[in-house]
Design an enzyme around this catalytic site. Structure first.
Site, PDB file in Angstrom:
ATOM      1  N   THR A  40       8.730 -18.658 -16.531  1.00 42.45           N
ATOM      2  CA  THR A  40       8.930 -17.645 -17.561  1.00 42.45           C
ATOM      3  C   THR A  40       8.390 -16.299 -17.092  1.00 42.45           C
ATOM      4  OG1 THR A  40       8.776 -19.333 -19.254  1.00 42.45           O
ATOM      5  CG2 THR A  40       8.420 -17.059 -19.973  1.00 42.45           C
ATOM      6  N   CYS A  66     -18.199 -10.087   4.828  1.00 41.21           N
ATOM      7  CA  CYS A  66     -19.466 -10.774   5.029  1.00 41.21           C
ATOM      8  C   CYS A  66     -19.254 -12.265   4.799  1.00 41.21           C
ATOM      9  CB  CYS A  66     -20.490 -10.252   4.035  1.00 41.21           C
ATOM     10  SG  CYS A  66     -22.120 -10.912   4.280  1.00 41.21           S
ATOM     11  N   GLN A  86       0.807  -1.223   0.000  1.00 38.02           N
ATOM     12  CA  GLN A  86       0.000   0.000   0.000  1.00 38.02           C
ATOM     13  C   GLN A  86       0.839   1.273   0.000  1.00 38.02           C
ATOM     14  OE1 GLN A  86      -3.143   0.488  -0.516  1.00 38.02           O
ATOM     15  NE2 GLN A  86      -3.921  -1.602  -0.379  1.00 38.02           N
ATOM     16  N   SER A  93       3.511  -4.473  -5.166  1.00 39.24           N
ATOM     17  CA  SER A  93       2.596  -5.006  -6.177  1.00 39.24           C
ATOM     18  C   SER A  93       2.252  -3.919  -7.181  1.00 39.24           C
ATOM     19  CB  SER A  93       1.329  -5.500  -5.477  1.00 39.24           C
ATOM     20  OG  SER A  93       0.399  -5.971  -6.424  1.00 39.24           O
ATOM     21  N   ALA A  94       2.009  -4.314  -8.433  1.00 40.24           N
ATOM     22  CA  ALA A  94       1.778  -3.329  -9.494  1.00 40.24           C
ATOM     23  C   ALA A  94       0.359  -2.766  -9.513  1.00 40.24           C
ATOM     24  CB  ALA A  94       2.093  -3.951 -10.855  1.00 40.24           C
ATOM     25  N   HIS A  95      -0.636  -3.620  -9.239  1.00 44.36           N
ATOM     26  CA  HIS A  95      -2.012  -3.185  -9.498  1.00 44.36           C
ATOM     27  C   HIS A  95      -2.581  -2.204  -8.476  1.00 44.36           C
ATOM     28  CE1 HIS A  95      -4.642  -5.685  -6.767  1.00 44.36           C
ATOM     29  NE2 HIS A  95      -3.528  -6.374  -6.658  1.00 44.36           N
TER      30      HIS A  95
HETATM   31  C1  LIG Z   1      -3.398  -5.857  -2.155  1.00 40.81           C
HETATM   32  C2  LIG Z   1      -2.502  -6.193  -1.037  1.00 40.81           C
HETATM   33  C3  LIG Z   1      -1.745  -7.383  -1.036  1.00 40.81           C
HETATM   34  C4  LIG Z   1      -1.876  -8.416  -2.115  1.00 40.81           C
HETATM   35  O1  LIG Z   1      -1.290  -8.015  -3.308  1.00 40.81           O
HETATM   36  P1  LIG Z   1      -1.708  -8.773  -4.671  1.00 40.81           P
HETATM   37  O2  LIG Z   1      -0.813  -8.188  -5.700  1.00 40.81           O
HETATM   38  O3  LIG Z   1      -3.161  -8.444  -4.902  1.00 40.81           O
HETATM   39  O4  LIG Z   1      -1.488 -10.234  -4.451  1.00 40.81           O
HETATM   40  C5  LIG Z   1      -0.885  -7.608   0.013  1.00 40.81           C
HETATM   41  N1  LIG Z   1      -0.769  -6.722   1.018  1.00 40.81           N
HETATM   42  C6  LIG Z   1      -1.463  -5.569   1.059  1.00 40.81           C
HETATM   43  C7  LIG Z   1      -1.256  -4.624   2.192  1.00 40.81           C
HETATM   44  C8  LIG Z   1      -2.359  -5.272   0.041  1.00 40.81           C
HETATM   45  O5  LIG Z   1      -3.063  -4.141   0.096  1.00 40.81           O
END
Ligand SMILES: *Cc1c(COP(=O)(O)O)cnc(C)c1O
Length: 386
Positions: A238, A326, A180, A200-202
């Site tokens: 890969t 939920c 985050q 993480s990229a997304h």
């Molecule tokens: C989203 C998130 C993850 C997981 O990352 P992904 O790329 O979705 O597997 C791990 N830790 C935190 C704090 C996140 O917000």
């Protein structure tokens, strides 16, 4: 508003157009396998090398300290399982906190089933781990401390520098889940003093299914997947070339002019908070008032359930998420809010607004304009409201 308003950027973010454009060639002409030595493989390898450098610079790391993975979850898994397996001759004790993401908590639970012991540190009312608690929890048998940088539900930022320094003094490895905070706060591994760091990229307008793990030079990790010699033999498979290219582009874009963007985001978030507080009573902030991610606002609305608020906002085109999960018809309060000592009825009334650079003032103002009516209606039906 005719356009959907997306206030759930801590769950995921839309891919930036420039990121999409950077990835496109690698789905088309540049389809080579980065491990191939011929004319199709070489451009892919070069592009990955460049991308690795871009990610490494945001972490203040050398290129060879960056391992590409399938995302934050895998990075957390490799960091925790890999580090404790490689160091199990030293001990079998892991320390984490009660407010971690499930990628860390579920991994620790798995290790508990496999002969390791885990200490789950408490947090204060703002959701912060206290350095003294860590100091007292470390034993001779402790091999790894894993504590998140910023919390995904509340945005609260942990004092990672202080915590990592304590672990270092006791010669214990320190991992932080910086998914985050990456691109928003300082995630320089040297400044933070950490040995392992997950990203993480997304969550930063990059593609889904790609991330990275920083592994400090000299830190031993046991690989979890076996196969080819990819990623320093630590993560066989890969490489996701388009994903890695997109990740690097997203990281590059998010860090440009970050201080001003954070200020703008904080102002926008505070506008939302103030607007809601002015029009609605019995609203509580979950998380630290200032030591918090710029875009995150977790609020509890007394007497009603977060799920109901979320569904009503959804019907009016605003996407938010609840702090509570939920499960099979029963509303279980969030483990994060529970650990912070938030009363069950208040924890159940929580919703999380998570904003990013793409959100606007008019979106915030629209949300402020529709929320009071929703809350009024739900409270009128609530059996809890006297
Ligand atoms: C989203 C998130 C993850 C997981 O990352 P992904 O790329 O979705 O597997 C791990 N830790 C935190 C704090 C996140 O917000």
């Amino acid at each position: 508003m005719d356009k959907l308003i997306y206030f759930d950027n801590n769950a995921t973010t839309p891919v930036a157009l420039k990121v999409f454009k950077a990835m496109e060639p690698f789905y088309k002409d540049e389809y080579g396998n980065a491990s191939s030595i011929h004319a199709k493989g070489r451009p892919a390898r070069l592009a990955i090398d460049k991308a690795r450098h871009a990610i490494a610079s945001l972490i203040g790391a050398s290129d060879e300290d960056i391992i590409f993975t399938s995302g934050g979850t895998e990075s957390d898994n490799i960091a925790i399982k890999g580090a404790v397996l490689a160091n199990s001759s030293k001990g079998n004790h892991i320390i984490t906190s009660k407010t971690e993401h499930s990628a860390v908590l579920a991994t620790c639970k798995f290790m508990e089933k496999n002969g390791f012991t885990v200490t789950y540190l408490p947090v204060n009312k703002y959701g912060m781990v206290l350095p003294d608690d860590l100091k007292n929890a470390i034993t001779e048998k402790t091999v790894l401390v894993t504590i998140m940088h910023a919390n995904n539900e509340t945005g609260t930022i942990n004092p990672i520098k202080e915590l990592a320094a304590i672990a270092k003094e006791k010669k214990v490895l320190f991992h932080t889940d910086a998914v985050q905070s990456f691109g928003k706060l300082d995630t320089d591994a040297g400044n933070l003093g950490v040995d392992l760091l997950s990203v993480s990229a997304h969550k930063i307008h990059g593609p889904k299914g790609v991330g990275a793990l920083y592994v400090k030079k000299g830190v031993k990790i046991t690989p979890l997947t076996h196969g080819g010699h990819h990623e320093r033999k630590l993560r066989a498979g890969t490489e996701n070339v388009p994903g890695i290219i997109g990740f690097a582009k997203a990281a590059e874009l998010i860090s440009v002019d970050r201080e001003n963007k954070n200020q703008a985001l904080t102002n926008l978030r505070n506008r939302l908070h103030n607007g809601i507080s002015e029009k609605i009573n019995n609203v509580y902030l979950n998380g630290h008032p200032t030591q918090r991610l710029p875009g995150t606002l977790n609020l509890s609305f007394r007497y009603i359930e977060g799920e109901s608020i979320m569904l009503n906002l959804d019907m009016q085109g605003v996407c938010v998420s609840t702090g509570s999960a939920c499960t099979s018809g029963t509303l279980e309060p969030s483990h994060v809010l529970t650990a912070m000592g938030v009363a069950v009825d208040i924890a159940q009334g929580s919703i999380r607004f998570s904003l990013s650079d793409i959100n606007t003032q008019s979106e915030v103002d629209y949300c402020i304009s529709i929320l009071p009516e929703i809350i009024k209606r739900l409270r009128a039906m609530s059996p809890l409201k006297k």
